[in-house]
Write an enzyme that holds these catalytic residues in place. Sequence first.
Site, short mmCIF file in Angstrom:
data_model
loop_
_atom_site.label_atom_id
_atom_site.label_comp_id
_atom_site.label_asym_id
_atom_site.label_seq_id
_atom_site.Cartn_x
_atom_site.Cartn_y
_atom_site.Cartn_z
N HIS A 156 3.39 2.20 -15.26
CA HIS A 156 3.21 1.38 -14.55
C HIS A 156 4.96 0.61 -15.58
O HIS A 156 5.51 0.07 -16.86
CB HIS A 156 2.80 -0.16 -14.38
CG HIS A 156 2.70 -0.74 -13.26
ND1 HIS A 156 4.19 -1.28 -12.79
CD2 HIS A 156 2.02 -0.18 -11.65
CE1 HIS A 156 3.52 -1.60 -11.91
NE2 HIS A 156 2.78 -1.24 -11.15
N ARG A 167 -3.77 4.51 -1.22
CA ARG A 167 -3.95 3.16 -0.47
C ARG A 167 -4.66 2.83 0.71
O ARG A 167 -4.42 3.70 1.27
CB ARG A 167 -2.48 2.55 -0.97
CG ARG A 167 -1.49 2.60 -2.42
CD ARG A 167 -0.39 1.34 -1.61
NE ARG A 167 -0.89 -0.09 -1.65
CZ ARG A 167 -0.79 -0.60 -3.38
NH1 ARG A 167 -0.48 -0.14 -3.89
NH2 ARG A 167 -1.36 -2.26 -2.78
N ASN A 200 3.99 10.66 -10.77
CA ASN A 200 3.17 10.00 -9.53
C ASN A 200 4.46 9.88 -8.68
O ASN A 200 5.61 10.00 -9.07
CB ASN A 200 3.01 8.89 -10.54
CG ASN A 200 2.82 8.02 -8.80
OD1 ASN A 200 3.13 7.97 -7.57
ND2 ASN A 200 1.81 6.82 -9.16
N ARG A 205 -0.15 3.36 2.73
CA ARG A 205 1.80 3.10 2.79
C ARG A 205 2.24 4.05 2.67
O ARG A 205 3.48 4.22 3.10
CB ARG A 205 2.08 1.68 2.55
CG ARG A 205 2.40 1.88 0.98
CD ARG A 205 2.79 1.05 -0.28
NE ARG A 205 1.40 -0.90 0.47
CZ ARG A 205 1.63 -1.70 -0.35
NH1 ARG A 205 2.81 -1.71 -1.19
NH2 ARG A 205 1.62 -3.04 -0.35
N GLU A 211 -6.50 2.93 -18.71
CA GLU A 211 -5.03 3.39 -18.40
C GLU A 211 -3.99 1.81 -18.60
O GLU A 211 -5.37 1.23 -18.13
CB GLU A 211 -4.00 4.25 -17.19
CG GLU A 211 -3.26 4.10 -17.02
CD GLU A 211 -3.00 4.31 -16.18
OE1 GLU A 211 -3.03 5.92 -15.66
OE2 GLU A 211 -1.19 4.58 -15.19
N GLU A 214 -5.47 7.59 -7.55
CA GLU A 214 -5.70 6.51 -8.50
C GLU A 214 -6.46 5.77 -6.87
O GLU A 214 -5.53 6.05 -5.56
CB GLU A 214 -4.15 5.36 -7.84
CG GLU A 214 -3.26 6.26 -9.84
CD GLU A 214 -2.29 5.18 -9.61
OE1 GLU A 214 -1.75 4.75 -8.84
OE2 GLU A 214 -1.04 5.54 -10.95
N HIS A 260 -2.35 7.85 -5.55
CA HIS A 260 -2.82 6.64 -5.07
C HIS A 260 -2.67 6.60 -3.57
O HIS A 260 -1.48 6.39 -2.28
CB HIS A 260 -2.15 5.72 -5.38
CG HIS A 260 -2.58 3.57 -5.00
ND1 HIS A 260 -1.83 2.86 -5.88
CD2 HIS A 260 -3.63 3.95 -4.64
CE1 HIS A 260 -2.90 2.32 -5.87
NE2 HIS A 260 -4.03 2.16 -4.90
N THR A 301 0.61 -2.00 -7.89
CA THR A 301 -0.49 -2.70 -8.55
C THR A 301 -0.10 -3.92 -9.67
O THR A 301 0.45 -3.44 -10.11
CB THR A 301 -0.71 -1.76 -9.23
OG1 THR A 301 -1.40 -0.25 -8.60
CG2 THR A 301 -2.35 -1.45 -9.14
N HIS A 328 6.59 8.04 -4.33
CA HIS A 328 7.38 7.45 -3.13
C HIS A 328 7.91 8.55 -3.00
O HIS A 328 8.62 8.11 -2.59
CB HIS A 328 8.04 6.51 -4.84
CG HIS A 328 7.27 5.36 -5.03
ND1 HIS A 328 6.70 4.31 -4.64
CD2 HIS A 328 6.61 4.45 -5.62
CE1 HIS A 328 6.14 3.34 -4.97
NE2 HIS A 328 5.81 4.08 -5.71
N1 PXP Z 1 -0.80 4.06 -12.80
C1 PXP Z 1 -1.69 2.96 -12.07
C2 PXP Z 1 -3.23 3.23 -12.43
C3 PXP Z 1 -0.51 2.62 -11.39
O1 PXP Z 1 -1.01 1.88 -10.23
C4 PXP Z 1 0.34 3.20 -10.83
C5 PXP Z 1 1.92 2.66 -10.21
O2 PXP Z 1 0.82 3.39 -8.48
C6 PXP Z 1 1.47 3.46 -12.58
C7 PXP Z 1 1.29 4.42 -12.79
C8 PXP Z 1 3.42 4.53 -11.53
O3 PXP Z 1 4.10 3.23 -11.99
P1 PXP Z 1 5.15 3.59 -11.92
O4 PXP Z 1 5.55 3.89 -10.17
O5 PXP Z 1 5.80 2.40 -12.32
O6 PXP Z 1 5.69 4.47 -12.86
#
Ligand code: PXP
Length: 253
Positions: free
Chosen positions: A201, A47, A9, A51, A160, A75, A45, A106, A12
């Site tokens: 997550h 959003r 992901n 952001r 998931e 996402e 994601h 999330t 960030h």
């Molecule tokens: N899976 C989903 C559905 C999420 O919303 C997120 C956070 O955007 C992640 C995985 C990844 O989480 P993290 O950034 O904490 O590893």
Amino acid sequence: MKYARLGVNIDHVATLRQQRGEMYPDVVRAADVALATGAHQITIHLREDRRHIQDRDVPAVHDMCKKIGLPMNLELGCHDEIVEIAMREKPEWVCLVPEKREERTTEGGLDVMDQKNYQRVKSACERILKASPSTKISLFVEANADVLKKCLTMKAHAVEIHTGEYAKDFLTKKDLSKHLKEYREGASIIKSAGWGYHAGHGLTYESLEPLLSEGLFEEYNIGHWIIAESVFLGLGHVIKEMLTLMKKYPLKA
Ligand code: PXP
């Protein structure tokens, strides 16, 4: 032997970019590095509040994934405007998540036990699949047997599992057995229906390992920690390069 897949992901990377409104760091470059290194998919994601990931990032990251021949997992919350973007973009995977504007990230899984929410999620699945029959859909939920059984009544392909609470309990050295028991029970419900069993997550190297040793989840989507740890793995290297550049130009008397 079969191993779990890693979806990286890269939200960030976009958070850093948006913080200053710069053009860097480039999310497409991040996707390229992740996939060239062996990641199995890129997760982003979009959003509602934009952001981090911006609308223009969605086709740009998707093009990079297509060039390398690996999936993009988009996402999204079940908001009409965002669902329509997924319908147009036709990603390989969509992961439907709950989304509140005021949350930092999330928080928790989709509340599909609430009839109104259930209808919203169900309708988002149907609209996406009608526009893009080849897209696969995962539902981001807690590992609760009733929730998982309810998910199976929708047109989707995977769940998931939200590992946020597990990851927090891991960091604070709490007992993990209740989470692992739920994950095992969840696996038998989901896998017997032929659906995919994914997780994500809050995971780190350390908190991932007990899950890997259970061997239940086929896919992990991990972002924040990978990007955070990359700062330390890259910081010394970048400073060295900056100093090498500076040493080429002595001060003038
Ligand atoms: N899976 C989903 C559905 C999420 O919303 C997120 C956070 O955007 C992640 C995985 C990844 O989480 P993290 O950034 O904490 O590893």
